[in-house]
Scaffold this motif. Structure first.
Motif, mmCIF file in Angstrom:
data_model
loop_
_atom_site.group_PDB
_atom_site.id
_atom_site.type_symbol
_atom_site.label_atom_id
_atom_site.label_comp_id
_atom_site.label_asym_id
_atom_site.label_seq_id
_atom_site.Cartn_x
_atom_site.Cartn_y
_atom_site.Cartn_z
ATOM 1 N N MET A 1 -19.210 17.532 36.634
ATOM 2 C CA MET A 1 -19.435 17.860 38.053
ATOM 3 C C MET A 1 -18.378 18.853 38.535
ATOM 4 O O MET A 1 -18.688 19.847 39.198
ATOM 5 C CB MET A 1 -19.390 16.582 38.892
ATOM 6 N N LEU A 2 -17.124 18.581 38.137
ATOM 7 C CA LEU A 2 -16.024 19.463 38.530
ATOM 8 C C LEU A 2 -16.230 20.870 37.956
ATOM 9 O O LEU A 2 -16.088 21.878 38.668
ATOM 10 C CB LEU A 2 -14.708 18.865 38.022
ATOM 11 N N VAL A 3 -16.592 20.928 36.682
ATOM 12 C CA VAL A 3 -16.805 22.222 36.018
ATOM 13 C C VAL A 3 -17.967 22.980 36.678
ATOM 14 O O VAL A 3 -17.844 24.168 37.007
ATOM 15 C CB VAL A 3 -17.129 22.014 34.507
ATOM 16 N N ASP B 1 -19.047 10.923 33.116
ATOM 17 C CA ASP B 1 -17.802 11.045 33.882
ATOM 18 C C ASP B 1 -17.873 12.247 34.826
ATOM 19 O O ASP B 1 -18.833 13.020 34.787
ATOM 20 C CB ASP B 1 -16.594 11.140 32.941
ATOM 21 N N GLY B 2 -16.838 12.399 35.664
ATOM 22 C CA GLY B 2 -16.875 13.422 36.712
ATOM 23 C C GLY B 2 -16.456 14.822 36.280
ATOM 24 O O GLY B 2 -16.468 15.744 37.101
ATOM 25 N N LEU B 3 -16.118 14.981 34.992
ATOM 26 C CA LEU B 3 -15.599 16.285 34.566
ATOM 27 C C LEU B 3 -16.661 17.389 34.666
ATOM 28 O O LEU B 3 -16.378 18.501 35.116
ATOM 29 C CB LEU B 3 -15.062 16.184 33.131
ATOM 30 N N THR C 1 -15.708 5.935 44.757
ATOM 31 C CA THR C 1 -14.411 5.472 45.275
ATOM 32 C C THR C 1 -13.312 5.930 44.315
ATOM 33 O O THR C 1 -13.600 6.273 43.166
ATOM 34 C CB THR C 1 -14.352 3.922 45.383
ATOM 35 N N PRO C 2 -12.055 5.911 44.753
ATOM 36 C CA PRO C 2 -10.983 6.297 43.819
ATOM 37 C C PRO C 2 -10.559 5.155 42.891
ATOM 38 O O PRO C 2 -9.581 5.313 42.152
ATOM 39 C CB PRO C 2 -9.841 6.699 44.762
ATOM 40 N N ILE C 3 -11.287 4.033 42.899
ATOM 41 C CA ILE C 3 -10.880 2.910 42.038
ATOM 42 C C ILE C 3 -11.175 3.267 40.587
ATOM 43 O O ILE C 3 -12.330 3.488 40.218
ATOM 44 C CB ILE C 3 -11.609 1.614 42.428
ATOM 45 N N GLY D 1 -17.473 8.092 51.294
ATOM 46 C CA GLY D 1 -16.621 9.198 51.746
ATOM 47 C C GLY D 1 -17.266 10.547 51.478
ATOM 48 O O GLY D 1 -18.490 10.673 51.410
ATOM 49 N N GLY D 2 -16.415 11.589 51.289
ATOM 50 C CA GLY D 2 -16.909 12.953 51.096
ATOM 51 C C GLY D 2 -17.723 13.114 49.822
ATOM 52 O O GLY D 2 -18.793 13.733 49.839
ATOM 53 N N GLY D 3 -17.241 12.547 48.715
ATOM 54 C CA GLY D 3 -17.983 12.646 47.454
ATOM 55 C C GLY D 3 -19.353 11.993 47.571
ATOM 56 O O GLY D 3 -20.343 12.509 47.033
ATOM 57 N N ALA D 4 -19.416 10.869 48.282
ATOM 58 C CA ALA D 4 -20.691 10.158 48.441
ATOM 59 C C ALA D 4 -21.719 11.026 49.167
ATOM 60 O O ALA D 4 -22.925 10.909 48.925
ATOM 61 C CB ALA D 4 -20.463 8.846 49.202
ATOM 62 N N ARG D 5 -21.275 11.928 50.038
ATOM 63 C CA ARG D 5 -22.214 12.785 50.774
ATOM 64 C C ARG D 5 -22.955 13.715 49.805
ATOM 65 O O ARG D 5 -24.171 13.872 49.889
ATOM 66 C CB ARG D 5 -21.484 13.616 51.834
ATOM 67 N N THR E 1 -11.031 21.982 49.732
ATOM 68 C CA THR E 1 -10.960 20.593 49.290
ATOM 69 C C THR E 1 -10.383 19.724 50.400
ATOM 70 O O THR E 1 -10.176 20.196 51.529
ATOM 71 C CB THR E 1 -10.212 20.495 47.930
ATOM 72 N N ILE E 2 -10.156 18.451 50.082
ATOM 73 C CA ILE E 2 -9.687 17.473 51.073
ATOM 74 C C ILE E 2 -8.458 17.993 51.804
ATOM 75 O O ILE E 2 -7.554 18.507 51.154
ATOM 76 C CB ILE E 2 -9.355 16.136 50.363
ATOM 77 N N PRO E 3 -8.368 17.970 53.119
ATOM 78 C CA PRO E 3 -9.250 17.294 54.066
ATOM 79 C C PRO E 3 -10.129 18.263 54.879
ATOM 80 O O PRO E 3 -10.517 17.924 55.999
ATOM 81 C CB PRO E 3 -8.247 16.607 55.002
HETATM 82 P P1 NAP Z 1 -12.918 9.967 50.287
HETATM 83 O O1 NAP Z 1 -13.671 10.873 51.167
HETATM 84 O O2 NAP Z 1 -11.554 9.522 50.673
HETATM 85 O O3 NAP Z 1 -13.821 8.642 50.093
HETATM 86 C C1 NAP Z 1 -13.407 7.555 49.315
HETATM 87 C C2 NAP Z 1 -14.345 6.369 49.493
HETATM 88 O O4 NAP Z 1 -13.851 5.328 48.658
HETATM 89 C C3 NAP Z 1 -14.394 5.825 50.913
HETATM 90 O O5 NAP Z 1 -15.685 5.338 51.171
HETATM 91 C C4 NAP Z 1 -13.393 4.657 50.860
HETATM 92 O O6 NAP Z 1 -13.739 3.578 51.687
HETATM 93 C C5 NAP Z 1 -13.582 4.176 49.442
HETATM 94 N N1 NAP Z 1 -12.370 3.518 48.960
HETATM 95 C C6 NAP Z 1 -11.122 4.052 48.916
HETATM 96 N N2 NAP Z 1 -10.262 3.154 48.398
HETATM 97 C C7 NAP Z 1 -10.989 2.032 48.145
HETATM 98 C C8 NAP Z 1 -10.672 0.756 47.634
HETATM 99 N N3 NAP Z 1 -9.421 0.451 47.257
HETATM 100 N N4 NAP Z 1 -11.673 -0.163 47.521
HETATM 101 C C9 NAP Z 1 -12.947 0.148 47.884
HETATM 102 N N5 NAP Z 1 -13.313 1.345 48.379
HETATM 103 C C10 NAP Z 1 -12.344 2.272 48.500
HETATM 104 O O7 NAP Z 1 -12.766 10.559 48.821
HETATM 105 P P2 NAP Z 1 -13.804 11.504 48.046
HETATM 106 O O8 NAP Z 1 -13.512 12.918 48.311
HETATM 107 O O9 NAP Z 1 -15.182 10.994 48.281
HETATM 108 O O10 NAP Z 1 -13.339 11.231 46.533
HETATM 109 C C11 NAP Z 1 -13.558 9.958 45.950
HETATM 110 C C12 NAP Z 1 -13.400 10.052 44.426
HETATM 111 O O11 NAP Z 1 -14.369 10.949 43.893
HETATM 112 C C13 NAP Z 1 -12.043 10.582 43.998
HETATM 113 O O12 NAP Z 1 -11.666 9.885 42.835
HETATM 114 C C14 NAP Z 1 -12.316 12.051 43.666
HETATM 115 O O13 NAP Z 1 -11.439 12.558 42.692
HETATM 116 C C15 NAP Z 1 -13.739 11.953 43.124
HETATM 117 N N6 NAP Z 1 -14.482 13.230 43.270
HETATM 118 C C16 NAP Z 1 -14.780 13.917 42.144
HETATM 119 C C17 NAP Z 1 -15.488 15.089 42.236
HETATM 120 C C18 NAP Z 1 -15.835 15.832 40.968
HETATM 121 O O14 NAP Z 1 -16.095 17.042 41.034
HETATM 122 N N7 NAP Z 1 -15.901 15.160 39.849
HETATM 123 C C19 NAP Z 1 -15.907 15.569 43.488
HETATM 124 C C20 NAP Z 1 -15.579 14.836 44.636
HETATM 125 C C21 NAP Z 1 -14.866 13.653 44.515
HETATM 126 P P3 NAP Z 1 -13.415 3.517 53.265
HETATM 127 O O15 NAP Z 1 -14.471 4.349 53.918
HETATM 128 O O16 NAP Z 1 -13.536 2.100 53.590
HETATM 129 O O17 NAP Z 1 -12.026 4.064 53.428
#
Ligand code: NAP
Length: 291
Positions: free
Chosen positions: A256-258, A252-254, A200-202, A134-138, A68-70
């Motif tokens: 996906m996590l499962v 919701d994301g649950l 995003t984490p918003i 970010g990573g989730g978007a990939r 997981t991150i990072p």
């Molecule tokens: P990440 O790599 O840090 O990417 C976060 C993205 O959100 C980046 O593009 C960042 O923009 C943007 N962002 C952060 N704060 C922001 C704000 N205040 N306003 C607008 N944009 C903002 O994180 P991640 O790993 O992708 O995770 C993101 C979310 O997805 C988290 O809530 C995580 O729990 C969730 N997630 C869930 C699962 C699941 O299995 N359900 C899997 C992966 C992730 P910048 O590029 O400008 O910093």
């Protein structure tokens, strides 16, 4: 949970920080249900120790681990092989030991796709919006591409990050129709979306009272649009709550996590896994109704 003995095989998750990971909850519930002699533990690894940690895992006989991150990207050069999907996404979340070293894949894509598999959308004529880069978007972009979405529009707050994200897909060999935008452009396109995904984490702590899209722009979302939030707690997020109240289909994301966890556990155990047990263990842990 079965007793841990000298024969118990080790699985785990690496990250930094790792204290808040929910993966041990669902994996150990599944292992206990199967009665298999494994244990899944959180492993905190400092960034400068990643290579050393992998060498240590070999010496203690760790069978496999989640990432997981990072470390989802930085672990790739330390692996002897990675799957085509991990290569396309540029990130690994599941690693297992082979005769040649560590192998890696990405189960986040399958996890993301899982709740969408029964939707009756004609994806080849569907426009997708992704909030965040970010990573989730990939994993989301790779999943939307697998579905065959005709256009994928990425919205971000930082032009430099957006451009780097766009460029990073150039050698992916995926049939992508990807464009990048600032949030100011969202009102012009949002009503055309078949699916909108928040990466995003918003909406999660400490932004639980916030929504990634303004109320004014939320009003333009068409009824029946799929609104998917990767966040799993709180459940629902403000974004999902408002979207559902406007006639959108909220996911919701649950799940996906499962599902990413279930796919990883199946690789390590080489055995079918009890997905319902994993889901309920997480729901119970998060204080959600269990069924
Ligand atoms: P990440 O790599 O840090 O990417 C976060 C993205 O959100 C980046 O593009 C960042 O923009 C943007 N962002 C952060 N704060 C922001 C704000 N205040 N306003 C607008 N944009 C903002 O994180 P991640 O790993 O992708 O995770 C993101 C979310 O997805 C988290 O809530 C995580 O729990 C969730 N997630 C869930 C699962 C699941 O299995 N359900 C899997 C992966 C992730 P910048 O590029 O400008 O910093």
């Amino acid at each position: 949970m079965p007793a841990i003995t000298g024969k118990t095989k080790l699985l785990g998750v690496i990250g930094h920080p790792i204290e808040h990971s929910l993966s041990p909850v669902m994996h150990n519930a599944a292992i206990g249900n199967l009665g298999m002699d494994y244990i899944y533990i959180p492993l905190a690894v400092e960034p400068e120790n990643l290579k050393l940690a992998l060498e240590g895992f070999v010496s203690i006989g760790l069978k496999g681990f989640n990432v997981t991150i990072p470390y989802k990207e930085s672990i790739i050069p330390l692996l002897s092989e990675i799957s085509p999907i991990a290569k396309a996404v540029g990130a690994v979340n599941t690693v297992w030991r082979t005769e040649n070293g560590w192998s890696g894949t990405n189960t986040d894509v399958a996890g993301f796709l899982s709740p969408l598999q029964y939707s009756r959308i004609n994806w080849s004529q569907s426009l997708a919006i992704v909030l965040g880069n970010g990573g989730g978007a990939r994993a989301v972009v790779a999943g939307l591409t697998q579905l065959g979405c005709s256009e994928i529009h990425i919205f971000g707050r930082n032009q430099e990050h957006l451009q780097a994200f766009h460029k990073s897909w150039e050698n992916s060999r995926l049939p992508l129709n990807l464009s990048i935008h600032s949030y100011a452009e969202l009102p012009q396109i949002i009503s055309k979306a078949a699916i909108i995904v928040n990466t995003t984490p918003i909406g999660m702590y400490p932004y639980v009272d916030d929504c990634p899209i303004s109320m004014e722009v939320m009003e333009k979302i068409r009824e029946g649009t799929i609104v998917y939030d990767l966040i799993y707690t709180p459940n629902p997020t403000k974004f999902l709550h408002i979207a559902r109240s406007r006639g959108a289909i909220g996911i919701d994301g649950l799940e996906m996590l499962v599902q990413q966890g279930a796919a990883a556990l199946k690789i390590w155990l080489q055995h079918p896994v009890p997905v319902d047990v994993m889901r309920n263990a997480l729901r119970y842990h998060l204080g959600l109704p269990v069924w």
